[in-house]
Write an enzyme that holds these catalytic residues in place. Structure first.
Site, mmCIF file in Angstrom:
data_model
loop_
_atom_site.group_PDB
_atom_site.id
_atom_site.type_symbol
_atom_site.label_atom_id
_atom_site.label_comp_id
_atom_site.label_asym_id
_atom_site.label_seq_id
_atom_site.Cartn_x
_atom_site.Cartn_y
_atom_site.Cartn_z
ATOM 1 N N PHE A 146 0.859 -1.185 0.000
ATOM 2 C CA PHE A 146 0.000 0.000 0.000
ATOM 3 C C PHE A 146 0.903 1.247 0.000
ATOM 4 O O PHE A 146 1.862 1.322 0.766
ATOM 5 C CB PHE A 146 -0.908 -0.003 1.242
ATOM 6 C CG PHE A 146 -1.943 1.067 1.198
ATOM 7 C CD1 PHE A 146 -3.088 0.915 0.421
ATOM 8 C CD2 PHE A 146 -1.778 2.244 1.902
ATOM 9 C CE1 PHE A 146 -4.046 1.920 0.358
ATOM 10 C CE2 PHE A 146 -2.738 3.253 1.845
ATOM 11 C CZ PHE A 146 -3.869 3.089 1.073
ATOM 12 N N ASP A 157 2.082 -4.880 8.478
ATOM 13 C CA ASP A 157 0.904 -4.020 8.372
ATOM 14 C C ASP A 157 -0.321 -4.942 8.299
ATOM 15 O O ASP A 157 -0.465 -5.720 7.351
ATOM 16 C CB ASP A 157 1.006 -3.148 7.109
ATOM 17 C CG ASP A 157 -0.160 -2.176 6.966
ATOM 18 O OD1 ASP A 157 -1.239 -2.459 7.528
ATOM 19 O OD2 ASP A 157 0.001 -1.150 6.284
ATOM 20 N N TYR A 184 -10.724 0.727 11.030
ATOM 21 C CA TYR A 184 -11.937 1.148 10.305
ATOM 22 C C TYR A 184 -12.362 0.180 9.204
ATOM 23 O O TYR A 184 -13.359 0.408 8.541
ATOM 24 C CB TYR A 184 -11.797 2.566 9.731
ATOM 25 C CG TYR A 184 -10.541 2.850 8.939
ATOM 26 C CD1 TYR A 184 -10.361 2.326 7.666
ATOM 27 C CD2 TYR A 184 -9.546 3.668 9.462
ATOM 28 C CE1 TYR A 184 -9.210 2.598 6.944
ATOM 29 C CE2 TYR A 184 -8.382 3.944 8.750
ATOM 30 C CZ TYR A 184 -8.221 3.402 7.489
ATOM 31 O OH TYR A 184 -7.087 3.668 6.779
ATOM 32 N N LYS A 185 -11.606 -0.907 9.015
ATOM 33 C CA LYS A 185 -11.988 -1.872 7.970
ATOM 34 C C LYS A 185 -12.775 -3.014 8.623
ATOM 35 O O LYS A 185 -13.934 -2.836 8.977
ATOM 36 C CB LYS A 185 -10.748 -2.382 7.252
ATOM 37 C CG LYS A 185 -9.959 -1.286 6.524
ATOM 38 C CD LYS A 185 -8.716 -1.884 5.880
ATOM 39 C CE LYS A 185 -7.789 -0.826 5.328
ATOM 40 N NZ LYS A 185 -8.302 -0.200 4.112
ATOM 41 N N ARG A 217 -12.607 -4.597 -6.708
ATOM 42 C CA ARG A 217 -12.229 -5.235 -5.455
ATOM 43 C C ARG A 217 -13.479 -5.471 -4.604
ATOM 44 O O ARG A 217 -14.276 -4.551 -4.403
ATOM 45 C CB ARG A 217 -11.244 -4.300 -4.736
ATOM 46 C CG ARG A 217 -10.501 -4.913 -3.589
ATOM 47 C CD ARG A 217 -9.484 -3.933 -3.037
ATOM 48 N NE ARG A 217 -10.111 -2.834 -2.313
ATOM 49 C CZ ARG A 217 -9.531 -2.140 -1.351
ATOM 50 N NH1 ARG A 217 -8.292 -2.408 -0.986
ATOM 51 N NH2 ARG A 217 -10.158 -1.149 -0.740
HETATM 52 C C1 LIG Z 1 -2.213 -1.865 3.928
HETATM 53 C C2 LIG Z 1 -2.697 -0.504 4.316
HETATM 54 N N1 LIG Z 1 -1.942 0.260 5.129
HETATM 55 C C3 LIG Z 1 -2.348 1.510 5.491
HETATM 56 C C4 LIG Z 1 -3.552 2.017 5.063
HETATM 57 C C5 LIG Z 1 -4.014 3.395 5.415
HETATM 58 O O1 LIG Z 1 -3.282 4.029 6.393
HETATM 59 P P1 LIG Z 1 -3.908 5.294 7.134
HETATM 60 O O2 LIG Z 1 -4.960 4.769 8.072
HETATM 61 O O3 LIG Z 1 -2.762 5.920 7.822
HETATM 62 O O4 LIG Z 1 -4.537 6.168 6.121
HETATM 63 C C6 LIG Z 1 -4.361 1.240 4.225
HETATM 64 C C7 LIG Z 1 -5.649 1.785 3.746
HETATM 65 O O5 LIG Z 1 -6.404 1.214 3.034
HETATM 66 C C8 LIG Z 1 -3.923 -0.039 3.850
HETATM 67 O O6 LIG Z 1 -4.657 -0.788 3.026
#
Ligand SMILES: Cc1ncc(COP(=O)(O)O)c(C=O)c1O
Length: 416
Positions: free
Chosen positions: A129, A201, A226-227, A375
């Site tokens: 990401f 991550d 939030y997911k 997706r």
């Molecule tokens: C793998 C991954 N890392 C980080 C994030 C987003 O990070 P942040 O919450 O700092 O915007 C996402 C968002 O979809 C993600 O898919």
């Protein structure tokens, strides 16, 4: 072929089906985007009213103590811990995933500077990401010590990238675009054997697939709520630090919430012992309070049952698309192998953007990611088998009738 009737019967047998009642889902929508923004837990409205009207409105500043606001990041971290294979006292819910990555990277590089100072490479993945790569670039730029970012891809396998220069391996457990799932234990072991620390991550893993950070021997992890954890738009993220690393270094965002004695108002910084030192400043309490609603639901679910249903839903989705939409130019980019698949499914289609807009207009909400990727997040706590059947049926209608090919579904200026 699975009929809709088969799917309805599978829903009746589904031990996780009752979880759907714990969420407020809009009528007429099949929500396949819980991997981007999870849905509203049914308790969230009452909890936000309580946090706003009682804790803030009536309690005012007293609520920092009386309502436990100050302890919220660590209390929620401990609630999240079982979902990611962590022990109590190893996780805090705070800040954003991007910011937490910065802290984890800084701490990991500091440990390596002391123990293996010649290692100056951060290994990650070209398809990671973007924020993960941007934060690594930012860290390198900030440090000005000759660090480099090395990206694994088709030309550079992981084993080759993990050479004697590799300080840190930073990967997404589940890839945001393809849904590819790494074997965390295996990759972590390889990194350790080659002398690199790991940062995982878990944005697309927490609450979606089994995660066993301590069992895998991982070093650091970050992720969002939030997911699949249904914490709400922009809800605070989390950071996990293995106990053995916690007190080795401060992370550089050394704000007063991470101080050993924040209310002594001392001139100098003294990091708190343990995971609290990974906090920085005052937290968004209303948003943080809502994270608990989603966590309380996720904690009730049996992870093995959740994983089984997630795989069954993604299998069903893939099979139905292959069987019913086979004549259309859809290319699956998600691994078929169960051990390599997270909880979403992605297909490429040359007109992916317009197809997704047409789906959304018909109430099937997934999302689009460059390049050409449709997706679909399959969230076992609130989706059923018939939902999957209906979603694919609508996809088939849209593709068969080419109803996606209307100006309103194309990006402005795009040629159809
Ligand atoms: C793998 C991954 N890392 C980080 C994030 C987003 O990070 P942040 O919450 O700092 O915007 C996402 C968002 O979809 C993600 O898919």
């Amino acid at each position: 072929m699975h009929s809709r009737e088969d799917c309805l019967q599978a829903d009746q047998r589904d031990p996780l089906a009752p979880f759907r009642r714990q969420f407020d889902l809009p009528e007429g929508v099949i929500y396949l985007d819980g991997n981007s923004l999870g849905v509203l837990p049914a308790t969230a409205q009452a909890r936000s009213a309580e946090a706003i009207a009682r804790e803030w409105g009536q309690g005012l500043v007293r609520s920092w103590n009386d309502a436990g606001w100050f302890e919220l990041p660590t209390r929620l971290g401990d609630k999240l811990a079982p979902l990611i294979g962590a022990a109590p006292g190893e996780t805090v819910v705070t800040d954003t995933t991007s910011l937490n990555l910065f802290k984890a990277l800084a701490a990991a590089l500091r440990i390596q500077q002391r123990e293996q100072p010649k290692r100056r490479v951060i290994v990650s993945e070209r398809d990671n990401f973007p924020t993960d790569l941007y934060m690594a670039e930012g860290m390198i730029e900030f440090l000005q010590q000759g660090y480099q970012l090395r990206l694994i891809d088709e030309d550079l396998p992981l084993e080759q990238a993990l050479d004697d220069d590799a300080a840190v391996l930073m990967l997404s457990h589940v890839n945001y675009r393809t849904g590819h799932l790494y074997d965390m234990a295996d990759v972590t072991r390889k990194a350790r054997e080659r002398g690199a620390l790991t940062i995982w991550d878990l944005a697309h893993s927490a609450g979606a697939v089994p995660v066993a950070l301590n069992e895998a021997g991982a070093d650091f992890a970050v992720g969002c709520t939030y997911k699949y954890l249904n914490g709400g738009p922009g809800s605070p993220a989390f950071i996990w630090v293995a106990r053995r690393h916690q007190d080795q270094f401060w992370q550089p965002l050394s704000g007063w919430w991470g101080h050993a004695r924040p209310f002594e108002m001392e001139t100098g910084y003294q990091p708190a012992q343990g995971i609290r030192r990974y906090l920085c400043g005052t937290q968004p309490i209303v948003s943080l309070a809502l994270v608990e609603c989603g966590l309380d639901i996720a904690r009730q679910a049996d992870m093995a049952a959740l994983r089984q249903k997630s795989l069954a839903l993604t299998d069903l989705f893939i099979q139905l698309v292959n069987e019913r939409c086979g004549e259309h130019p859809l290319t699956l980019i998600t691994p078929l192998e169960h051990a390599r698949r997270g909880s979403h499914v992605s297909f490429r289609h040359p007109q992916g953007y317009a197809v997704m807009q047409a789906l959304i207009a018909r109430g099937v909400i997934g999302d689009y990611r460059e390049p050409e990727v449709l997706r679909f997040g399959l969230t076992p706590l609130y989706l059923g088998y018939a939902d999957v059947w209906d979603a694919v049926d609508i996809l088939k209608q849209i593709l068969d009738s080419a109803s996606w090919d209307q100006p309103r579904f194309h990006r402005r200026g795009a040629v159809t």
